[in-house]
Write an enzyme that holds these catalytic residues in place. Sequence first.
Site, PDB file in Angstrom:
ATOM      1  N   GLU A  57       0.823  -1.207   0.000  1.00  0.00           N
ATOM      2  CA  GLU A  57       0.000   0.000   0.000  1.00  0.00           C
ATOM      3  C   GLU A  57       0.860   1.263   0.000  1.00  0.00           C
ATOM      4  O   GLU A  57       0.539   2.246  -0.662  1.00  0.00           O
ATOM      5  CB  GLU A  57      -0.949   0.015   1.204  1.00  0.00           C
ATOM      6  CG  GLU A  57      -2.064  -1.015   1.118  1.00  0.00           C
ATOM      7  CD  GLU A  57      -2.949  -0.836  -0.113  1.00  0.00           C
ATOM      8  OE1 GLU A  57      -2.969   0.259  -0.693  1.00  0.00           O
ATOM      9  OE2 GLU A  57      -3.620  -1.813  -0.499  1.00  0.00           O
ATOM     10  N   LEU A 100      11.667   4.822  -7.499  1.00  0.00           N
ATOM     11  CA  LEU A 100      10.222   4.674  -7.292  1.00  0.00           C
ATOM     12  C   LEU A 100       9.547   6.014  -7.005  1.00  0.00           C
ATOM     13  O   LEU A 100       8.340   6.157  -7.184  1.00  0.00           O
ATOM     14  CB  LEU A 100       9.959   3.697  -6.146  1.00  0.00           C
ATOM     15  CG  LEU A 100       8.579   3.046  -6.077  1.00  0.00           C
ATOM     16  CD1 LEU A 100       8.198   2.376  -7.384  1.00  0.00           C
ATOM     17  CD2 LEU A 100       8.515   2.039  -4.935  1.00  0.00           C
ATOM     18  N   GLY A 101      10.336   7.015  -6.570  1.00  0.00           N
ATOM     19  CA  GLY A 101       9.775   8.347  -6.347  1.00  0.00           C
ATOM     20  C   GLY A 101       9.167   8.557  -4.979  1.00  0.00           C
ATOM     21  O   GLY A 101       9.034   7.619  -4.191  1.00  0.00           O
ATOM     22  N   TYR A 140      -6.443   6.867   3.639  1.00  0.00           N
ATOM     23  CA  TYR A 140      -6.590   5.768   2.694  1.00  0.00           C
ATOM     24  C   TYR A 140      -5.875   4.501   3.177  1.00  0.00           C
ATOM     25  O   TYR A 140      -6.462   3.418   3.239  1.00  0.00           O
ATOM     26  CB  TYR A 140      -6.063   6.139   1.300  1.00  0.00           C
ATOM     27  CG  TYR A 140      -5.817   4.894   0.501  1.00  0.00           C
ATOM     28  CD1 TYR A 140      -6.883   4.178  -0.025  1.00  0.00           C
ATOM     29  CD2 TYR A 140      -4.529   4.352   0.380  1.00  0.00           C
ATOM     30  CE1 TYR A 140      -6.684   2.977  -0.680  1.00  0.00           C
ATOM     31  CE2 TYR A 140      -4.323   3.159  -0.268  1.00  0.00           C
ATOM     32  CZ  TYR A 140      -5.401   2.479  -0.791  1.00  0.00           C
ATOM     33  OH  TYR A 140      -5.198   1.285  -1.413  1.00  0.00           O
ATOM     34  N   ASP A 158      -9.773   5.729  -2.496  1.00  0.00           N
ATOM     35  CA  ASP A 158      -8.609   6.164  -3.272  1.00  0.00           C
ATOM     36  C   ASP A 158      -9.109   6.768  -4.586  1.00  0.00           C
ATOM     37  O   ASP A 158     -10.307   6.986  -4.759  1.00  0.00           O
ATOM     38  CB  ASP A 158      -7.665   4.983  -3.529  1.00  0.00           C
ATOM     39  CG  ASP A 158      -8.238   4.049  -4.576  1.00  0.00           C
ATOM     40  OD1 ASP A 158      -9.473   3.963  -4.673  1.00  0.00           O
ATOM     41  OD2 ASP A 158      -7.456   3.424  -5.308  1.00  0.00           O
TER      42      ASP A 158
END
Length: 372
Positions: A57, A100-101, A140, A158
């Site tokens: 997640e 991946l940022g 979330y 989301d």
Amino acid sequence: MPASPPTASKSPCPQPLLGQKLLDWYDRHHRDLPWRTTPAAHAKGERADPYRVWLSEIMLQQTTVEAVKAYFRKFTERWPTITELSAADPDDIMKAWAGLGYYSRARNLKKCADLVVAAHQGKFPESEAALKALPGIGDYTAAAIASIAFDIPAAVVDGNVERVISRVFTVETPLPAAKPEIRELVAATMPEARAGDFAQAMMDLGATICTPKRPVCLHCPLRDDCLALRQTDPERYPLKAPKKERPSRQGAAFVAQRSDGAVLLRKRPSSGLLAEMAEVPTTAWTAKQDGDTSTNSAPFAAAWRFSGQVKHVFTHFELRLDVYHASVPDMVIQNGWWTPITEIHEEALPTVMKKAIEAAIPSATKRSIKQA
DNA sequence: CAGGCGTGGAG
DNA sequence: TCTCCAAGCCT
């Protein structure tokens, strides 16, 4: 005899029937993903590993499933449990996350693992509120972990869910203001059981059928209930506030290379853009300010030669970097280190820095070339 | 609460 | 090339 039920009126009390239709669809059409367990397994009382749910997640925040898969495999092979992740060197986690940022996710990952190990005996707390108190876990993610790992009825909202719900109920409020309204509609639509399957069903529907563009309404399990489809234009939803334009920034990057090929790197500051990641020396560009594009601001005097220009787009601005290269003698560097060119891909280099190095030393960051 | 915070793929 | 965006969080 009274006429049939009112037609397209926006129901204040959505039918839980929708939830059952969605679950039936999910049983037949769910995606198989590395971090998931199947509906059939859930029916036998098995649950997903909370550690894997949490890790996936976090990685999936604003990130595509395809991009996450390889990183998820890498992380779970190297750190199979939260205890092992907590014991890891933070720099190793940053290196593994590179590319991946949104790197604050990786820093919070370590903080969260430490907290769960130290304050919760290595077990994730089993309530939405306690989950949300952990670093990197917001509305979330808390709801997602609670429902998927623990089967707690939680309203998971989301981007997919926002799209599905706003279409089914023709929510006319633009995002992000519509969030509370959408949350209420989700809560009213949720079935009593199978919270985790329901959440993942909503997201699968949004990802595969109720897509942003060209939704495949013909195959949608909710096609008979969707008010937007009845109005003939599902793509109109969700309404969104107008976006602002992206400013452009510029700067210079300096790739210094020793006679043995090693490249000079340094570590970025501990806060702000690309915090704690590695970089080649650059001028002082920020999200709000340009940097020098000449060699005036080079880390030291050298025969800097222009290698080319690199363009990179961040969320809130775009950057053009003039890249310079110099061959330099051996020297000791403060606030930096020399990395052999063959090991450059193992550093915690954000993509913009890999582009800059690539511009100065073609194929430097290509893993496959290193043994040549 | 609006803005800071990455990246790569699709159309 | 450009626009949009993909399972958001934090301040």
